[in-house]
Design a protein around this motif. Structure first.
Motif, PDB file in Angstrom:
ATOM      1  N   LYS A 345       0.818  -1.213   0.000  1.00  0.00           N
ATOM      2  CA  LYS A 345       0.000   0.000   0.000  1.00  0.00           C
ATOM      3  C   LYS A 345       0.852   1.264   0.000  1.00  0.00           C
ATOM      4  N   TYR A 346       1.941   1.258   0.787  1.00  0.00           N
ATOM      5  CA  TYR A 346       2.754   2.467   0.937  1.00  0.00           C
ATOM      6  C   TYR A 346       4.078   2.410   0.175  1.00  0.00           C
ATOM      7  N   SER A 348       6.585   0.356   0.532  1.00  0.00           N
ATOM      8  CA  SER A 348       7.666   0.195   1.497  1.00  0.00           C
ATOM      9  C   SER A 348       8.299  -1.185   1.355  1.00  0.00           C
ATOM     10  N   GLU A 377       0.720  -1.169  10.612  1.00  0.00           N
ATOM     11  CA  GLU A 377       0.578  -0.041   9.689  1.00  0.00           C
ATOM     12  C   GLU A 377       1.363   1.169  10.189  1.00  0.00           C
ATOM     13  N   VAL A 381       4.484   3.010   8.207  1.00  0.00           N
ATOM     14  CA  VAL A 381       4.329   4.403   7.793  1.00  0.00           C
ATOM     15  C   VAL A 381       5.374   5.315   8.435  1.00  0.00           C
TER      16      VAL A 381
END
Length: 466
Positions: A345-346, A348, A377, A381
């Protein structure tokens, strides 16, 4: 006044004793002439007792194992190797011959440096590497096991039993009550019941009973006719129960239903009809009811906070979802699932260090799967590091996680310096257990690598004591 010879003798003695190396000087026959003053610590025998002894005899007694001086005499060349002393220390030793004009060895000078600490750190590093490889292997195996798209982990026997029961009742119209603590995934199972049924192509209406104000509950649940009350829409409104027609009505936090609504809901369940507020016409509805609660409905019935007739209507098939602390086998798989989810999603590339895995496994997870998901999460993040260690967990989390360290608190009457040393030692032990090298420990503790090495030696921290 000292003679030149006496002065030279004094200088040599000073150099030997001031050196950080362990220096031994022997003659061409291997008889020790001088030895450093800390020989007792290094070899288990004082320098005074070493002087005059033959290195061949000392090798047979395992005080030098093997003797570098003896190898230099045999080869007539410099020699260097690892040596084990009588005290169990591992040292790097080097021997150099000195020759006379006829190429005969007249002296052998050996320099030794204690490598015990480095060897122990190396062994600890290799141990942690092996542990990491094992965790990686386990996590790879977990990737190959069944996990649903919504993150339902079914590795543990308890979850396998729940999943089997969900699959057995999914295609029936029997009412189901999902029981479990907050965050255990009751909503996910409710969706699994719906999408595993013949109603999967019809609506799934999810109602959080704790989020709707009591004054609005009736109009939201059952709808209203135009002009039913002041402020009502001129077109009226279809209630949530009607919207669930031919599908599934999921009442989350069903224990929060007002008693007045419980009466009307029971009537709808019995008659399969709903009447909007301000109206007289009944509309037929056909829906499957699934409820979820983190409260004990049976106790609420006894207390008069929940209607017994509605309770028995709902509680046809009760399914208990176990808390995460009772199915620790699922934690690794959940960690991996959510890490991959949020890495993607990010954008990473985070990974878990073995210390973080152990810390996650030892935590009681009062917020269950939801807490674990939110924490993963947050780590993905917020962290700059690609490797997530237990040291990166929020302080509030670390206070609640069961520690791998025995807590050593300053005793009453301890001085400030003694108290500081106790705290410093505790942090060093933590870092030693969680990090793979003294360089990683330095980053973890916020100090230089040489300082870490000195502190480990000061407190005697090594793999034997951990």
């Amino acid at each position: 006044m000292l003679s030149p010879l006496e002065l030279l003798e004094l200088e040599i003695e000073g150099i030997i004793n001031a050196s950080s190396e362990n220096i031994i000087i022997a003659d061409g026959d291997g008889i020790i002439l001088r030895a450093v003053k800390n020989s007792q610590e290094m070899y288990g025998i004082s320098s005074e007792k070493l002087v005059g002894r033959s290195v061949q005899d000392l090798e047979m007694e395992k005080i030098f194992n093997p003797s570098v001086t003896l190898r230099v005499i045999q080869t007539k060349a410099p020699v260097r190797f690892m040596q084990e002393t009588g005290t169990g220390k591992v040292i790097m030793t080097q021997g150099f011959p000195l020759f006379d004009n006829e190429n005969n060895i007249i002296r052998v000078i050996s320099f030794s440096h204690d490598m015990t600490e480095i060897e122990e750190l190396k062994a600890q590093y290799e141990k942690l590497q092996e542990k990491m490889r094992r965790y990686e292997s386990e996590m790879q195996q977990l990737r190959d096991q069944n996990i649903t798209a919504d993150g339902i982990v079914i590795k543990s026997k308890k979850m396998q039993n729940v999943w089997e029961l969900v699959n057995r009742v999914a295609n029936s119209d029997a009412s189901v009550v999902l029981e479990g603590e907050s965050g255990t995934g009751k909503t996910v199972f409710a969706r699994a019941l719906h999408y595993g049924s013949s109603r999967k192509n019809a609506p799934l209406i999810e109602v959080n009973c704790g989020a709707i104000p009591h004054a609005l509950f009736e109009s939201e649940m059952f709808g209203y006719e135009p002009g039913a009350f002041t402020g009502a829409s001129s077109k009226g409104k279809t209630g949530l129960v009607e919207l669930a027609d031919k599908g599934t009505l999921f009442l989350d936090e069903v224990g929060e239903l007002p008693l007045s609504i419980q009466v009307k809901l029971l009537k709808v369940l019995q008659e399969k009809k709903v009447t909007r507020m301000g109206g007289s016409k009944s509309r037929s509805v056909d829906f499957r009811l699934v409820a979820a609660t983190n409260r004990n409905l049976e106790s609420m019935v006894k207390q008069g906070a929940f209607r017994d007739d509605l309770y028995y209507r709902l509680n046809v098939v009760p399914i208990a979802i176990p808390p995460l602390r009772e199915r620790k086998e699922d934690i690794l798989q959940l960690m991996n699932f959510f890490l991959e989810k949020f890495n993607e999603k990010y954008g990473s590339g985070k990974t878990f260090h073995a210390s973080a895995v152990e810390t996650f496994l030892n935590y009681s997870w009062p917020g269950n799967v939801r807490e674990l998901e939110n924490l993963v999460e947050r780590l993905v993040v917020t962290l700059e590091n690609s490797l997530i260690t237990s040291g990166h967990l929020p302080l509030s989390q670390n206070e609640k996680f069961s520690s791998q360290l025995p807590e050593e608190l300053p005793q009453s009457g301890a001085t400030l310096q003694e108290s500081l040393e106790i705290v410093e030692k505790s942090w060093l032990i933590r870092a030693f257990r969680e990090c793979r090298s003294t360089y990683e420990m330095a980053e973890y503790l916020g100090m230089s690598q040489p300082t870490v090495v000195r502190r480990l030696k000061k407190y005697g921290i090594n793999s034997k004591m951990i």
